[in-house]
Design an enzyme around this catalytic site. Structure first.
Site, PDB file in Angstrom:
ATOM      1  N   HIS A 180       0.842  -1.194   0.000  1.00 64.54           N
ATOM      2  CA  HIS A 180       0.000   0.000   0.000  1.00 64.54           C
ATOM      3  C   HIS A 180       0.881   1.249   0.000  1.00 64.54           C
ATOM      4  O   HIS A 180       1.702   1.445   0.888  1.00 64.54           O
ATOM      5  CB  HIS A 180      -0.958  -0.008   1.200  1.00 64.54           C
ATOM      6  N   GLU A 193       0.531  -4.982  11.103  1.00 65.36           N
ATOM      7  CA  GLU A 193       0.104  -3.591  10.974  1.00 65.36           C
ATOM      8  C   GLU A 193       0.949  -2.814  11.966  1.00 65.36           C
ATOM      9  O   GLU A 193       0.855  -3.050  13.170  1.00 65.36           O
ATOM     10  CB  GLU A 193      -1.386  -3.438  11.315  1.00 65.36           C
ATOM     11  N   HIS A 252       2.367  -3.717   6.881  1.00 68.30           N
ATOM     12  CA  HIS A 252       1.406  -2.653   6.592  1.00 68.30           C
ATOM     13  C   HIS A 252       1.441  -1.635   7.726  1.00 68.30           C
ATOM     14  O   HIS A 252       2.030  -1.880   8.772  1.00 68.30           O
ATOM     15  CB  HIS A 252      -0.015  -3.215   6.496  1.00 68.30           C
ATOM     16  N   GLU A 303       1.841   3.659   2.946  1.00 68.98           N
ATOM     17  CA  GLU A 303       2.369   3.023   4.151  1.00 68.98           C
ATOM     18  C   GLU A 303       3.899   2.984   4.107  1.00 68.98           C
ATOM     19  O   GLU A 303       4.528   1.935   4.190  1.00 68.98           O
ATOM     20  CB  GLU A 303       1.716   1.654   4.328  1.00 68.98           C
TER      21      GLU A 303
HETATM   22  N1  LIG Z   1      -2.977  -1.673   5.784  1.00 65.26           N
HETATM   23  S1  LIG Z   1      -4.547  -1.596   5.671  1.00 65.26           S
HETATM   24  O1  LIG Z   1      -4.988  -0.424   6.390  1.00 65.26           O
HETATM   25  O2  LIG Z   1      -4.907  -1.632   4.276  1.00 65.26           O
HETATM   26  N2  LIG Z   1      -5.186  -2.896   6.352  1.00 65.26           N
HETATM   27  C1  LIG Z   1      -4.958  -4.196   5.731  1.00 65.26           C
HETATM   28  C2  LIG Z   1      -5.341  -5.232   6.770  1.00 65.26           C
HETATM   29  C3  LIG Z   1      -5.328  -6.654   6.292  1.00 65.26           C
HETATM   30  C4  LIG Z   1      -4.143  -7.243   5.849  1.00 65.26           C
HETATM   31  C5  LIG Z   1      -4.145  -8.586   5.461  1.00 65.26           C
HETATM   32  C6  LIG Z   1      -5.319  -9.330   5.484  1.00 65.26           C
HETATM   33  C7  LIG Z   1      -6.485  -8.720   5.919  1.00 65.26           C
HETATM   34  C8  LIG Z   1      -6.493  -7.390   6.314  1.00 65.26           C
HETATM   35  C9  LIG Z   1      -5.824  -4.335   4.481  1.00 65.26           C
HETATM   36  O3  LIG Z   1      -5.278  -4.819   3.454  1.00 65.26           O
HETATM   37  O4  LIG Z   1      -7.010  -3.977   4.572  1.00 65.26           O
HETATM   38 ZN   LIG Z   2      -1.894  -1.745   4.058  1.00 62.93          ZN
END
Ligand SMILES: NS(=O)(=O)N[C@@H](Cc1ccccc1)C(=O)O
Ligand SMILES: [Zn+2]
Ligand SMILES: [Ca+2]
Ligand SMILES: [Ca+2]
Ligand SMILES: [Ca+2]
Ligand SMILES: [Ca+2]
Length: 313
Positions: free
Chosen positions: A69, A272, A199, A72
């Site tokens: 992302h 995260e 993330h 991030e």
């Molecule tokens: N970094 S984030 O805010 O996008 N959160 C992630 C959280 C996430 C990561 C992996 C599996 C399920 C959920 C996302 O891809 O939504």
């Molecule tokens: Zn993310």
């Protein structure tokens, strides 16, 4: 470039320089290559760290991916921390030395360089998440090929921040990383045993599955689910994050962890990172003074995962 005051973050060019320098200064244990190209043609840098790095040795392999992302950016710094720690401290830190000598460590510091560069263009943060494919981009963490678009955990609208793309692996970035993982099937068995996808933000340790609320499925037995819980909780105890199955957060389909586990049996988790909460879009942009403490915070977790990889069938 990054806004004034946040120069501590690495642009794609700066990242490339750091990786090339690590490759040349530590040639015996570090080797820089590429998993492929982004939509706009940037190399998806792939760093291998191990003793006898030019040899494919029979040692557990572990993958770290960052910056799926765009906004991030702290995660790019996390992968850089791994590269720098395991090259600079080799031969001095006994834990680092032992792990580099007995594992093959792969690091992809930026899976989404196009989005990351776009997010900081003109020295202003745009809050961009996706890649730069087409007008509105694809959410790379909804584009992986296991249960792609199955379960309401992504969007079919190109305008959405969770747009899954036109098909599984329609994004060149997920396709390239998946191809690298597939290339690590040697003699019929996947050499990569464990994986963390970094993330931001919320300070969580997440494990599959994301596409379903249930803990077990035909491809996740009770003991396999227990293994994820056990390792997840151990990792979270080391960095103070909260451990949980990713669907406890919300349902996602097409995420990297689901594919890594279902298709390759890789113990694949998501971290995260900092901050824990608060600040909405601002939470994605901690001041660069937070880089060192918040990346070092995960040193022990990285060592735990590398160690656990040795016990992974
Ligand atoms: N970094 S984030 O805010 O996008 N959160 C992630 C959280 C996430 C990561 C992996 C599996 C399920 C959920 C996302 O891809 O939504
Ligand atoms: Zn993310
Ligand atoms: Ca600063
Ligand atoms: Ca080796
Ligand atoms: Ca190997
Ligand atoms: Ca060795």
């Amino acid at each position: 470039e990054f806004p004034a005051g946040d120069e501590g973050y690495h642009t794609y060019g700066e990242l490339t320089e750091v990786l090339q320098r690590a490759d040349s200064e530590h040639g015996d244990i570090a080797s820089l290559s590429s998993a492929g190209s982004s939509y706009q043609g940037r190399a998806l840098h792939l760093m291998k760290i191990s003793d006898n790095v030019a040899q494919d040795e029979d040692e557990p392999e572990v993958l770290f991916t960052c910056n799926q992302h765009a906004r991030e950016h702290l995660t790019t710094e996390m992968c850089l921390r791994i590269v720098e720690r395991f090259t600079d401290e080799y031969g001095t830190d006994p834990t680092v030395t032992e792990l580099v000598n007995t594992r093959e460590i792969y690091v992809i510091p930026s899976v989404n360089p196009d989005g990351s560069e776009y997010d900081i263009e003109g020295g202003r943060y745009k809050g961009w998440r996706k890649n730069r494919q087409g007008y509105y981009g694809t959410d790379l963490n909804r584009n992986w090929g296991y249960k792609w678009g199955c379960c309401g955990g992504s969007s079919g609208s190109p305008y959405s921040d969770t747009y899954r793309g036109t098909s599984a692996f329609s994004a060149p970035e997920t396709r390239a990383v998946a191809s690298f993982v597939e290339s690590r099937v040697v003699g019929g068995s996947q050499q990569i045993k464990a994986h963390i996808d970094f993330h931001t933000y919320s300070e969580l340790v997440l494990w599959p599955y994301g596409y379903t609320y249930s803990d077990t499925t035909d491809t996740m037995s009770r003991e396999e689910a227990r293994r994820f819980q056990e390792v997840g909780r151990k990792l979270a105890a080391s960095n103070g994050y909260t451990p949980q199955q990713s669907s406890d957060l919300y349902i996602t389909d097409g995420s990297v962890n689901d594919w890594m586990w279902a298709e390759h049996g890789i113990l694949s988790l998501t971290f995260e990172m900092y901050p824990a909460s608060g600040g909405g879009i601002g939470g994605f942009y901690p001041p660069d003074e937070r880089i060192e403490p918040e990346t070092r915070r995960n040193d022990e977790a990285v060592d735990i995962l590398l160690t656990e990889a040795g016990a992974q069938p």
